[in-house]
Write a protein that holds these residues in place. Structure first.
Motif, mmCIF file in Angstrom:
data_model
loop_
_atom_site.group_PDB
_atom_site.id
_atom_site.type_symbol
_atom_site.label_atom_id
_atom_site.label_comp_id
_atom_site.label_asym_id
_atom_site.label_seq_id
_atom_site.Cartn_x
_atom_site.Cartn_y
_atom_site.Cartn_z
ATOM 1 N N THR A 11 32.518 41.620 39.505
ATOM 2 C CA THR A 11 32.669 42.117 38.140
ATOM 3 C C THR A 11 34.088 42.649 37.971
ATOM 4 O O THR A 11 34.742 43.061 38.928
ATOM 5 C CB THR A 11 31.659 43.239 37.818
ATOM 6 N N SER A 12 34.543 42.619 36.721
ATOM 7 C CA SER A 12 35.895 43.071 36.425
ATOM 8 C C SER A 12 35.925 43.659 35.015
ATOM 9 O O SER A 12 35.222 43.175 34.131
ATOM 10 C CB SER A 12 36.871 41.894 36.500
ATOM 11 N N PRO A 13 36.754 44.681 34.789
ATOM 12 C CA PRO A 13 36.908 45.208 33.442
ATOM 13 C C PRO A 13 37.773 44.310 32.547
ATOM 14 O O PRO A 13 37.872 44.521 31.350
ATOM 15 C CB PRO A 13 37.574 46.567 33.658
ATOM 16 N N VAL A 14 38.390 43.288 33.128
ATOM 17 C CA VAL A 14 39.254 42.370 32.390
ATOM 18 C C VAL A 14 38.389 41.324 31.691
ATOM 19 O O VAL A 14 37.483 40.756 32.306
ATOM 20 C CB VAL A 14 40.266 41.692 33.347
ATOM 21 N N PRO A 15 38.658 41.027 30.406
ATOM 22 C CA PRO A 15 37.870 40.019 29.679
ATOM 23 C C PRO A 15 37.957 38.635 30.344
ATOM 24 O O PRO A 15 38.986 38.286 30.946
ATOM 25 C CB PRO A 15 38.506 39.989 28.284
ATOM 26 N N LYS A 18 40.984 36.142 29.621
ATOM 27 C CA LYS A 18 42.242 36.574 30.249
ATOM 28 C C LYS A 18 42.228 36.236 31.745
ATOM 29 O O LYS A 18 43.224 35.750 32.285
ATOM 30 C CB LYS A 18 42.442 38.074 30.052
ATOM 31 N N LEU A 19 41.115 36.469 32.410
ATOM 32 C CA LEU A 19 41.009 36.112 33.828
ATOM 33 C C LEU A 19 41.146 34.606 34.022
ATOM 34 O O LEU A 19 41.818 34.151 34.951
ATOM 35 C CB LEU A 19 39.679 36.591 34.411
ATOM 36 N N PHE A 20 40.528 33.830 33.145
ATOM 37 C CA PHE A 20 40.603 32.377 33.238
ATOM 38 C C PHE A 20 42.052 31.910 33.102
ATOM 39 O O PHE A 20 42.530 31.086 33.892
ATOM 40 C CB PHE A 20 39.724 31.725 32.169
ATOM 41 N N LYS A 21 42.754 32.438 32.109
ATOM 42 C CA LYS A 21 44.157 32.067 31.918
ATOM 43 C C LYS A 21 44.983 32.411 33.151
ATOM 44 O O LYS A 21 45.810 31.616 33.609
ATOM 45 C CB LYS A 21 44.739 32.772 30.696
ATOM 46 N N ALA A 22 44.762 33.599 33.695
ATOM 47 C CA ALA A 22 45.540 34.047 34.851
ATOM 48 C C ALA A 22 45.198 33.259 36.113
ATOM 49 O O ALA A 22 46.083 32.777 36.809
ATOM 50 C CB ALA A 22 45.315 35.539 35.082
ATOM 51 N N LYS A 140 39.229 37.366 51.909
ATOM 52 C CA LYS A 140 40.634 37.126 51.592
ATOM 53 C C LYS A 140 40.780 36.767 50.113
ATOM 54 O O LYS A 140 41.681 37.260 49.432
ATOM 55 C CB LYS A 140 41.172 36.000 52.481
ATOM 56 N N SER A 141 39.887 35.937 49.608
ATOM 57 C CA SER A 141 39.899 35.572 48.184
ATOM 58 C C SER A 141 39.673 36.795 47.310
ATOM 59 O O SER A 141 40.301 36.941 46.259
ATOM 60 C CB SER A 141 38.813 34.531 47.888
ATOM 61 N N LEU A 142 38.794 37.682 47.742
ATOM 62 C CA LEU A 142 38.511 38.897 46.981
ATOM 63 C C LEU A 142 39.736 39.807 46.922
ATOM 64 O O LEU A 142 40.015 40.423 45.890
ATOM 65 C CB LEU A 142 37.312 39.630 47.583
ATOM 66 N N GLU A 143 40.490 39.880 48.016
ATOM 67 C CA GLU A 143 41.735 40.674 48.035
ATOM 68 C C GLU A 143 42.716 40.146 46.984
ATOM 69 O O GLU A 143 43.343 40.917 46.262
ATOM 70 C CB GLU A 143 42.400 40.607 49.416
ATOM 71 N N ILE A 144 42.850 38.830 46.913
ATOM 72 C CA ILE A 144 43.750 38.221 45.929
ATOM 73 C C ILE A 144 43.239 38.493 44.518
ATOM 74 O O ILE A 144 44.007 38.852 43.625
ATOM 75 C CB ILE A 144 43.903 36.712 46.198
ATOM 76 N N PHE A 145 41.926 38.359 44.320
ATOM 77 C CA PHE A 145 41.324 38.632 43.011
ATOM 78 C C PHE A 145 41.644 40.055 42.564
ATOM 79 O O PHE A 145 42.069 40.290 41.433
ATOM 80 C CB PHE A 145 39.807 38.422 43.071
ATOM 81 N N LYS A 146 41.458 41.007 43.444
ATOM 82 C CA LYS A 146 41.680 42.418 43.100
ATOM 83 C C LYS A 146 43.159 42.701 42.824
ATOM 84 O O LYS A 146 43.487 43.517 41.959
ATOM 85 C CB LYS A 146 41.134 43.346 44.192
ATOM 86 N N ALA A 147 44.059 42.031 43.532
ATOM 87 C CA ALA A 147 45.493 42.214 43.286
ATOM 88 C C ALA A 147 45.869 41.674 41.908
ATOM 89 O O ALA A 147 46.621 42.313 41.164
ATOM 90 C CB ALA A 147 46.310 41.534 44.378
ATOM 91 N N VAL A 148 45.338 40.510 41.548
ATOM 92 C CA VAL A 148 45.616 39.943 40.228
ATOM 93 C C VAL A 148 44.971 40.800 39.142
ATOM 94 O O VAL A 148 45.578 41.063 38.103
ATOM 95 C CB VAL A 148 45.141 38.475 40.151
ATOM 96 N N TYR A 151 47.116 43.742 38.498
ATOM 97 C CA TYR A 151 48.295 43.338 37.717
ATOM 98 C C TYR A 151 47.926 43.211 36.234
ATOM 99 O O TYR A 151 48.667 43.679 35.357
ATOM 100 C CB TYR A 151 48.850 42.021 38.246
ATOM 101 N N LEU A 152 46.804 42.583 35.943
ATOM 102 C CA LEU A 152 46.380 42.404 34.549
ATOM 103 C C LEU A 152 46.067 43.738 33.876
ATOM 104 O O LEU A 152 46.375 43.926 32.696
ATOM 105 C CB LEU A 152 45.165 41.472 34.473
ATOM 106 N N LEU A 153 45.498 44.673 34.614
ATOM 107 C CA LEU A 153 45.195 45.989 34.055
ATOM 108 C C LEU A 153 46.488 46.782 33.803
ATOM 109 O O LEU A 153 46.585 47.522 32.820
ATOM 110 C CB LEU A 153 44.255 46.757 34.980
ATOM 111 N N GLU A 154 47.481 46.608 34.673
ATOM 112 C CA GLU A 154 48.776 47.289 34.504
ATOM 113 C C GLU A 154 49.628 46.641 33.413
ATOM 114 O O GLU A 154 50.543 47.269 32.899
ATOM 115 C CB GLU A 154 49.553 47.274 35.833
ATOM 116 N N ASN A 155 49.348 45.391 33.095
ATOM 117 C CA ASN A 155 50.108 44.632 32.086
ATOM 118 C C ASN A 155 49.134 44.070 31.046
ATOM 119 O O ASN A 155 48.901 42.857 30.988
ATOM 120 C CB ASN A 155 50.884 43.494 32.773
ATOM 121 N N PRO A 156 48.561 44.949 30.229
ATOM 122 C CA PRO A 156 47.479 44.527 29.325
ATOM 123 C C PRO A 156 47.878 43.510 28.263
ATOM 124 O O PRO A 156 47.006 42.856 27.695
ATOM 125 C CB PRO A 156 47.027 45.845 28.688
ATOM 126 N N ASP A 157 49.159 43.341 28.006
ATOM 127 C CA ASP A 157 49.582 42.398 26.972
ATOM 128 C C ASP A 157 49.789 40.984 27.500
ATOM 129 O O ASP A 157 50.088 40.070 26.714
ATOM 130 C CB ASP A 157 50.865 42.886 26.286
#
Length: 160
Positions: A11-15, A18-22, A140-148, A151-157
């Motif tokens: 689960t993620s707080p990011v819509p 936006k996750l799909f695009k990223a 390892k995939s989860l670590e990358i997911f959480k890092a991205v 980034y998306l939460l820090e750069n909401p635009d």
């Protein structure tokens, strides 16, 4: 040939859009920006970026693997589904024919998303893949997911 499957749900707080695009549409550039040590290069070997495209992903220094080749099976922008297969590379460890992945981004009730990842591992001969081996790759995939995600939460635009 044997088959082993593994599902991961995050689960993620990011819509979801936006996750799909990223993760799907800008994956190559974003991962290199957010975690430069993870991937050193991505190149398209065949295709135009859509279904049928073959990409070579070269991992960064310190990775246990050197490279993999992905074949894009489907990019469904409407339903936020991405399907691809790992078809070559040392991550297949000479015991896997391929790994098929389906990633689906769905809306959650709180405005965020649920990312569902289903991976199917096709083994060569009688080799039995242990769940511990699969789990290590998923961590390892989860670590990358959480890092991205961070980034998306820090750069909401970005990726609106």
């Amino acid at each position: 040939m044997g088959v082993a499957a593994y599902d991961l749900e995050v689960t993620s707080p990011v819509p979801p859009a936006k996750l799909f695009k990223a993760f799907v549409l800008d994956n190559d550039d974003l991962i290199q920006k957010v975690i430069p040590q993870a991937i050193s290069n991505v190149e398209i070997l065949e295709g135009d970026g859509g279904p049928g495209t073959v990409r070579k992903v070269t991992f960064g220094e310190g990775s246990q693997f050197k490279y993999v080749k992905h074949r894009i099976e489907e990019i469904d922008k409407e339903n936020l589904i991405y399907r691809y297969s790992v078809i070559e590379g040392d991550a297949l460890m000479n015991v896997l024919e391929k790994i098929s992945n389906e990633i689906k981004f769905e809306a959650s009730a709180d405005g965020g998303s649920i990312c569902k990842n289903n991976s199917t591992y096709f083994t060569i001969g009688d080799f039995e893949l242990k769940q511990e081996q699969i789990k290590a790759g998923k961590e390892k995939s989860l670590e990358i997911f959480k890092a991205v995600e961070a980034y998306l939460l820090e750069n909401p635009d970005t990726y609106n």
